[in-house]
Scaffold this active site. Sequence first.
Site, PDB file in Angstrom:
ATOM      1  N   ASP A  70      38.664  56.610  56.574  1.00 40.43           N
ATOM      2  CA  ASP A  70      38.527  56.498  55.113  1.00 40.43           C
ATOM      3  C   ASP A  70      37.226  55.807  54.702  1.00 40.43           C
ATOM      4  OD1 ASP A  70      40.739  57.854  54.184  1.00 40.43           O
ATOM      5  OD2 ASP A  70      42.048  56.091  54.164  1.00 40.43           O
ATOM      6  N   ARG A 144      47.067  48.812  44.305  1.00 42.32           N
ATOM      7  CA  ARG A 144      46.248  48.303  45.403  1.00 42.32           C
ATOM      8  C   ARG A 144      45.762  46.864  45.150  1.00 42.32           C
ATOM      9  NH1 ARG A 144      44.330  52.427  48.890  1.00 42.32           N
ATOM     10  NH2 ARG A 144      46.020  53.950  49.026  1.00 42.32           N
ATOM     11  N   HIS A 173      44.257  54.035  41.891  1.00 40.45           N
ATOM     12  CA  HIS A 173      43.063  53.202  41.699  1.00 40.45           C
ATOM     13  C   HIS A 173      42.572  53.410  40.263  1.00 40.45           C
ATOM     14  CE1 HIS A 173      41.420  52.817  46.136  1.00 40.45           C
ATOM     15  NE2 HIS A 173      41.996  51.701  45.751  1.00 40.45           N
ATOM     16  N   CYS A 267      34.772  57.842  44.483  1.00 36.23           N
ATOM     17  CA  CYS A 267      35.233  57.108  45.681  1.00 36.23           C
ATOM     18  C   CYS A 267      34.176  57.102  46.771  1.00 36.23           C
ATOM     19  CB  CYS A 267      36.471  57.766  46.289  1.00 36.23           C
ATOM     20  SG  CYS A 267      37.783  58.036  45.183  1.00 36.23           S
TER      21      CYS A 267
HETATM   22  C1  LIG Z   1      39.374  57.465  43.806  1.00 34.12           C
HETATM   23  N1  LIG Z   1      39.973  56.640  44.786  1.00 34.12           N
HETATM   24  C2  LIG Z   1      41.350  56.717  44.826  1.00 34.12           C
HETATM   25  C3  LIG Z   1      39.229  55.795  45.548  1.00 34.12           C
HETATM   26  N2  LIG Z   1      38.506  54.987  45.008  1.00 34.12           N
HETATM   27  N3  LIG Z   1      39.350  55.795  46.871  1.00 34.12           N
HETATM   28  C4  LIG Z   1      39.935  56.754  47.684  1.00 34.12           C
HETATM   29  C5  LIG Z   1      40.611  56.095  48.832  1.00 34.12           C
HETATM   30  C6  LIG Z   1      41.341  57.059  49.712  1.00 34.12           C
HETATM   31  C7  LIG Z   1      41.996  56.423  50.882  1.00 34.12           C
HETATM   32  N4  LIG Z   1      42.643  57.429  51.677  1.00 34.12           N
HETATM   33  C8  LIG Z   1      43.005  55.382  50.476  1.00 34.12           C
HETATM   34  O1  LIG Z   1      44.145  55.743  50.190  1.00 34.12           O
HETATM   35  O2  LIG Z   1      42.685  54.198  50.442  1.00 34.12           O
END
Ligand SMILES: CN(C)C(=N)NCCC[C@H](N)C(=O)O
Length: 274
Positions: A70, A144, A173, A267
Site C-alpha cells: 500500500d 482511521r 478517509h 491517495c
Molecule cells: C483515498 N484513500 C482512501 C487514501 N487516502 N488512501 C488509500 C489507502 C488504501 C489502503 N489499501 C488502505 O486501506 O489503507
Amino acid sequence: MRIYLDLVTRSYLMSPPEHFVVEYAINPWMDTNAPVDTELAVKQWEGLRETLVRLGHTVHVLLPEIGLPDMVYAANGAFSVDGVVYGAKFKYPQRAAEAAAHRRFYETLGWRYHLASETNEGEGDFTYLPAAHGGLILAGHGFRTEVTAHAEAQEVLGRPVISLRLTDPRIYHLDVALQPLDDANIAYYPGAFSESAQKVLAQLFPDAVVATEEDALTFGLNLVSDGRNVVLNSEATGLAASLRSAGYVPVPVELSELKKGGGSVKCCVAELRG
Ligand SMILES: CN(C)C(=N)NCCC[C@H](N)C(=O)O
C-alpha cells in the site's frame, strides 16, 4: 470568468506501485480474491506522474519497499504545512512501516518532522486551505485517524483544525469525501459526514462544489487540484462536468488498478507544503 489566483507550481511525493498487490483487506474496496495487474498499475501510476509534471509541477519519488504493497498511497504517510511535518501513525499493522520511509524522506529535505503519538493517516484524513479563514486544517475521523490526533496536529502545526466525523465505511478517509479545489474552496460529498459536520462545512464553505454519492464512489473527490487544473479519476464524469461548470479544468486519468486497493489520484500524491 474565473481568475486563477492560486495557480502556483506545487511539489508532490509519489511512490510507484512496483510491489502493489491486494493480499490483505483493510477497507471495503479490497478483495483478496480479485486479480491485480501490477504492471498495469505501474503504467497507470506513471500516467498520473507524467500528467502532474506536464502541468508544471515537481514530483519527488519515494522508493517502494517489498512487503509494503500500500506504499503507493503516498498521501497517507504524513501531513505537512509550511515545512513542518506531522508524521503518520497507521491504524493497521500491515502499513505501520511506511511511516518510517516517509520520515527519512522529510528528514533528507531538512524539514521539521514530528513523530505522532496518536493514530493518524496523514493526508488521507488531513487537508489544508491556506486562504480559508486565515489558514485552516480540515481533519476527518471515524474510521482511521483518531479524533485525538486532530488536537495533536493543531499543537504541532499551529493552525486551527476543524474536526469532521465520517460516517460511511466506504468513505473511510477524508480525502475520498472532500478535497480543496484551490486555496480557499473545496468540493465535498455531504452524505459522507455526520449531520453536525455537514452544518460546519456548509457554514465554512458556502461556495463549495457539492458532489453526489456517485461522484464520491467513483473516487472523483479523491482529486489533486492546483487551483485551475483538477486531476481526477476518469470514471468520475459527473463530477468532471460540475467542476467544468464551476470554472475549473478537469484532467481525467485512468487508475482502475489502484482502485482495487481502495484509493485513487489523491491517495497516490502527497503534497509537500514547504
Ligand atoms: C483515498 N484513500 C482512501 C487514501 N487516502 N488512501 C488509500 C489507502 C488504501 C489502503 N489499501 C488502505 O486501506 O489503507
